[in-house]
Design a protein around this motif. Sequence first.
Motif: not given
Length: 744
Positions: A606-622, A633-643
């Motif tokens: 939170s950067m005061g009453d009106h502004f904010g900063l958000m971040a998110r990151y995910e990493r998957g494996h299957a 078969s499918i081996e070593g499937l990896t994923t990622e996403q971020s914002a």
Amino acid sequence: MEWKKSKKGILPLSVGAALLALTGCGGGGGGGGGGSSTNQVRPTPPEVTQTTVQGGETVKVAVIDNGFRPSHEEFEGRIAGTYDVVTDSTDPEDVASEEDVFDHGTPVSALIAGNTFGIAGNAELEMISAGSSLLSTRIRDGVEHASSVNARVINLSLGPAWRILDRADSVSAIQSVEGPDEATVGAVVVASAGNRNRNLSDPEDGDDSFDFIDYENLTETQKIWENLIIAGAASGYQKASYSNYAGEMEEIQDRFMVAQGTHETALGDDDDATGFVSGTSYSAPLISASAATIISKWPHLTAAEVTNRLLETADQGSELYEQNDCGPEENLNCGYYYLGQGHLDLEAAMEPDGEVAIAAGEAVEGETHSIAGTHAAWSSSFGGGFDTNALAGVVGFDELGRDYELDLSSHSYSVLPYGQRLGDRVNQMATAGLNPRPVQNEIAPGLSLTSHHVAGGAVGASEMRLDTGVVELSAFGFHQGETGIMDPWAPESGMAMLSDGSGGLSHLLDRGAGFGVTLPMSDRMALDVGHYAGSANRGDDNLYAGYRQARTDVAMRFAATDALELEAGYGQRHEDGGLLGSRGNGALSLGDSSTTGIVSVGANYSMGDHFGLMARYERGHADVAGGPGMIRSIEGLTTEQSALGVTFERDQHEAIFMVSQPLRVTGGTANLNVPVGRDLDGNVIREERSASLAAAGRQQDVELGYAYAPSQDSRLNVNLLYSNNPDHQDGSDVAGVATFSKRF
């Protein structure tokens, strides 16, 4: 009368009859007929040309005749062996015709496997001379020799073969021929019909019954009836004037077909002599050669399967098949009456018999996958990463177990192109109608209901929250695809965004429900548990029919300062009938289910009453077990996403600036077991292959969203989006949408 052209010029050649006439040597008389046809009438019959099967087996064709010229240049490299029945000799010089006797076997053999005139590029010849008199006993001895050398095709351009072969020993010899795997397959027998313009079904047609096929009394020949093709001669689409014909008996019609009767071919006068010949003797070798070509490609076929395929695919484009006034009572189909099953069409015979299907197991005759039902639709997270070169050379099998190479490249595709998906989202936002901020109602102290609306103001999702002071509980449901309520990548304010951080996964769902639990651990730490389950619930003909998805997350939130909150968690996404939103069916099935483990981290500042900063990151494996098709078969499937985003809220104004990378496959290998052929025992030959699933590029989205709500009943939304490498592939795209809604 037969005409030949030699190096000395053109002259008439009269062929005298012996005890058994050479039935292919020209003739005179009328023609006839017509009938109903399933083929389109066309000006000329199919052309039969020299055909060589690449990688095909060499097929031995026995030609039993009165004599040959093995030294002719047409036969260089094309002779497997020679045999003279009279002298029991294998010396090539002993199969030559007697002086002043027309060398009938040379032009016949050249049409089968000659270097220039031959049809069967994979055939080799066994030249069997039965002597100029062509006695029945000698012909039968020739058949037994053909069987002893395992000739898969026997050409009899001579006398009434159906009567000559009506002996137990001859039938047994024909039946005993083996395929390369030593399985008994029998020999194909092609017999010329004769050249006296006689009805083979009528013993009283003519002054003798020489040509008549007395089917009921051919008790031995009946045992090999399906090995046999009776060859008539055609002139264009009509019966050649001299050719005998099937007549009214269905058993004869069933085994009768025609081929063109006049050809240029090799002659026996000299080693380079050529000329033109006419007769059913010269239509028969075209059919023999066609049978040999089919066997070369598919040596597992039995003689009956080969002959039946040639007869079933015979061309019925003649106008004769449109007439039904033939026969003794003028009520029979003229095509069948005169031409039997029709004109030889090798190209059609080589085409699949019935539907081609992909073998599911180790045996050709086992379970199969239909080609129409085989496809893999990949979600955008794969970025076109599945290399269809892994499907090169895949074969399917027809009803006869014949293998055909398939092109499955079009069966592996993206679910929806980026442009279409983005267009759908723009249209959805532009036509959503009044969609104000979520409406929250306090039902009781600590108990609230929040409603999210869709087009027309209907409720698309609702969430009940209960704060007991010790634990926070929530339950929600959604339908009509209003999934933002459970999408961790959606802005908390509910503002609609063009970019899709989930990679389209949550938006695949039409309806579902879930719950959440927040348990404070201390003044600065809390444990969050969330779960949802939903289904596509679309029509049976829809790609996502039966698709289900569920996700469970456990996360720890920690307030590092009054302004900074950190989060770390682990979750699992379980999909029934899919993998990261991709769907596979048939031979490209991706398995019944998949589970992806997901590690996530996030921060809100939170950067005061009106502004904010958000971040998110995910990493998957299957690791996925795969399905019953080629993807094992499918081996070593990896994923990622971020914002990463900056938010702003003040009075009636709301804005967000976000940079994000949608769900992307960063690694993984698909292991395939691909059918590439068959062996002679009916086992499927398979190859182990692998294909990378990693997306080649990386999509990055930059979006600015702004909303202004001057009242509860009116709202302005503006979104601008720039995408670099959409769907993780080369390119860029810009989109924007502005809407103003007011409720009256």
